[in-house]
Design an enzyme around this catalytic site. Structure first.
Site, PDB file in Angstrom:
ATOM      1  N   SER A 126       0.441  -1.267  -0.134  1.00 43.44           N
ATOM      2  CA  SER A 126      -0.212  -0.012  -0.145  1.00 43.44           C
ATOM      3  C   SER A 126       0.310   1.322  -0.418  1.00 43.44           C
ATOM      4  O   SER A 126       2.261   1.136   0.809  1.00 43.44           O
ATOM      5  CB  SER A 126      -0.954  -0.387   1.375  1.00 43.44           C
ATOM      6  OG  SER A 126      -0.229   0.198   2.599  1.00 43.44           O
ATOM      7  N   SER A 128       0.858   3.715   2.174  1.00 45.97           N
ATOM      8  CA  SER A 128       0.604   4.505   3.375  1.00 45.97           C
ATOM      9  C   SER A 128       2.663   5.009   4.234  1.00 45.97           C
ATOM     10  O   SER A 128       2.357   5.567   5.022  1.00 45.97           O
ATOM     11  CB  SER A 128       0.889   3.478   4.218  1.00 45.97           C
ATOM     12  OG  SER A 128       1.485   2.177   5.192  1.00 45.97           O
ATOM     13  N   LYS A 183       6.157   0.442   9.325  1.00 49.67           N
ATOM     14  CA  LYS A 183       6.087   1.848   9.310  1.00 49.67           C
ATOM     15  C   LYS A 183       7.228   2.285  10.274  1.00 49.67           C
ATOM     16  O   LYS A 183       8.223   1.818   9.982  1.00 49.67           O
ATOM     17  CB  LYS A 183       4.508   1.649  10.568  1.00 49.67           C
ATOM     18  CG  LYS A 183       3.537   1.084  10.314  1.00 49.67           C
ATOM     19  CD  LYS A 183       2.623   1.854   9.206  1.00 49.67           C
ATOM     20  CE  LYS A 183       1.046   1.491   8.710  1.00 49.67           C
ATOM     21  NZ  LYS A 183       0.763   1.873   7.784  1.00 49.67           N
ATOM     22  N   SER A 286      -2.739   6.255   6.150  1.00 48.17           N
ATOM     23  CA  SER A 286      -2.001   5.392   7.229  1.00 48.17           C
ATOM     24  C   SER A 286      -2.253   5.535   8.265  1.00 48.17           C
ATOM     25  O   SER A 286      -3.055   5.660   9.255  1.00 48.17           O
ATOM     26  CB  SER A 286      -0.800   5.858   7.665  1.00 48.17           C
ATOM     27  OG  SER A 286       0.222   4.811   8.151  1.00 48.17           O
TER      28      SER A 286
END
Length: 321
Positions: A126, A128, A183, A286
């Site tokens: 994705s 994010s 992340k 996100s």
């Protein structure tokens, strides 16, 4: 053994097929571990039992032919047969069920060791982490920087280097540990992280954030505001979307949620011991610790550091912060 091996291989194929079609939730680490154990057992059986038996059979054939020829020579017959090389090769040949198990063990073992203790590949699913990482990036994750962990159960066996603010980390998604997320570490144990009106503050000190050229999101074909952020001495870029609200909609009920205060301006969280606060670089797109909570240390997989391929853009290949 051929029948038993057929059942074993069918079980592996069935597991992979059920995983592929979504019937079950697969676990690649467990599958690779089992494949290593099973092929390793076959490799040991081949080396210490099956191969010696085949070698004995070949030697017995050769001795039998030598005895026969000696007996014929004693009778004055000199034109005698020798051991057919093809017959000996056929006796020594590894059967298919060993070729597909013991024969694959060295390769599977190397993959297992590399993936479990050195480097593991991942694909970015994705946006994010834009603009640092893009959808389709194939990345490498260092598995030993933060300490070695046992495969499957993820138990740490060496200490390694502690996670630091600004590191890009792959971890097991706390609400669903079978999934891997990526992340950036924003808060470490003991930190108070505030993200209010799209401004990041750690322990009362604003994180440096300088405007940069607008970023064109190729997926939505929209211009987003881009900034240079310095987090933990690591310079990287982040994105903000002016159309997105500052508050956090739909935050779930997660462990230590009482450490967080939500308001129309955003969220303030005190990071508990043994936990981390993670955020994506695409700040307004996100799903991260603001929504589902802290990441426990036992969920850490490794540090992401290198894009090794992006089939849509070869220029993406290289290290990143």
């Amino acid at each position: 053994m051929a029948f038993i091996t057929s059942l074993v291989l069918a079980a592996f194929a069935g597991y992979v097929g059920a995983w592929y079609f979504g019937v079950i939730e697969g676990n690649f680490a467990l599958l690779l571990f089992l494949a290593t154990v099973v092929t390793g057992l076959y490799w040991l059986a081949e080396r210490f039992y099956f191969l010696p038996k085949r070698e004995q059979a070949a030697a017995k054939l050769e001795a039998s032919m030598a005895e026969r020829n000696a007996r014929l020579a004693g009778q004055g017959i000199t034109q005698v047969d020798t051991v057919d090389a093809k017959a000996s090769d056929r006796l020594l040949m590894q059967p298919w069920w060993l070729d597909w198990t013991a024969g694959l063990f060295p390769v599977i073992l190397v993959v297992f060791l590399l993936r479990s203790f050195l480097y593991e590949p991942f694909k970015i699913p994705s946006g994010s982490m834009m603009p640092t990482l893009l959808t389709g990036d194939l990345i490498l994750v260092n598995k030993f920087t933060y300490g070695l962990r046992l495969p499957v159960i993820n138990t740490k066996i060496t200490d390694g280097t502690p996670l630091a603010r600004g590191d890009v980390v792959v971890f097991r998604y706390p609400p669903k540990p079978s999934m891997d997320y990526i992340k950036r570490v924003v808060g470490i144990p003991g930190d108070e992280v505030a993200y209010l009106n799209k401004k990041l503050t750690i322990n009362g000190k604003p994180v440096s954030k300088e405007p940069a050229a607008d970023y064109l999101d190729g997926e939505s074909m929209r211009l987003l505001k881009q900034f240079d952020e310095n987090l933990g001495g690591k310079q990287h870029k982040i994105l903000n979307d002016d159309a997105a609200p500052s508050f956090v909609p739909g935050a779930s009920d997660f462990p230590f949620r009482e450490n967080c205060r939500y308001s129309v301006e955003g969220v303030v969280c005190k990071v508990p011991a043994g936990q981390y606060f993670m955020m994506g670089d695409n700040r307004d797109n996100s799903a991260d610790s603001r929504y589902w909570g802290f990441v426990p240390d036992q969920n850490i997989v490794g540090r992401a550091f290198f894009v090794w391929m992006n089939f849509s853009d070869l220029g993406r290949i290289g290290p990143f912060q």
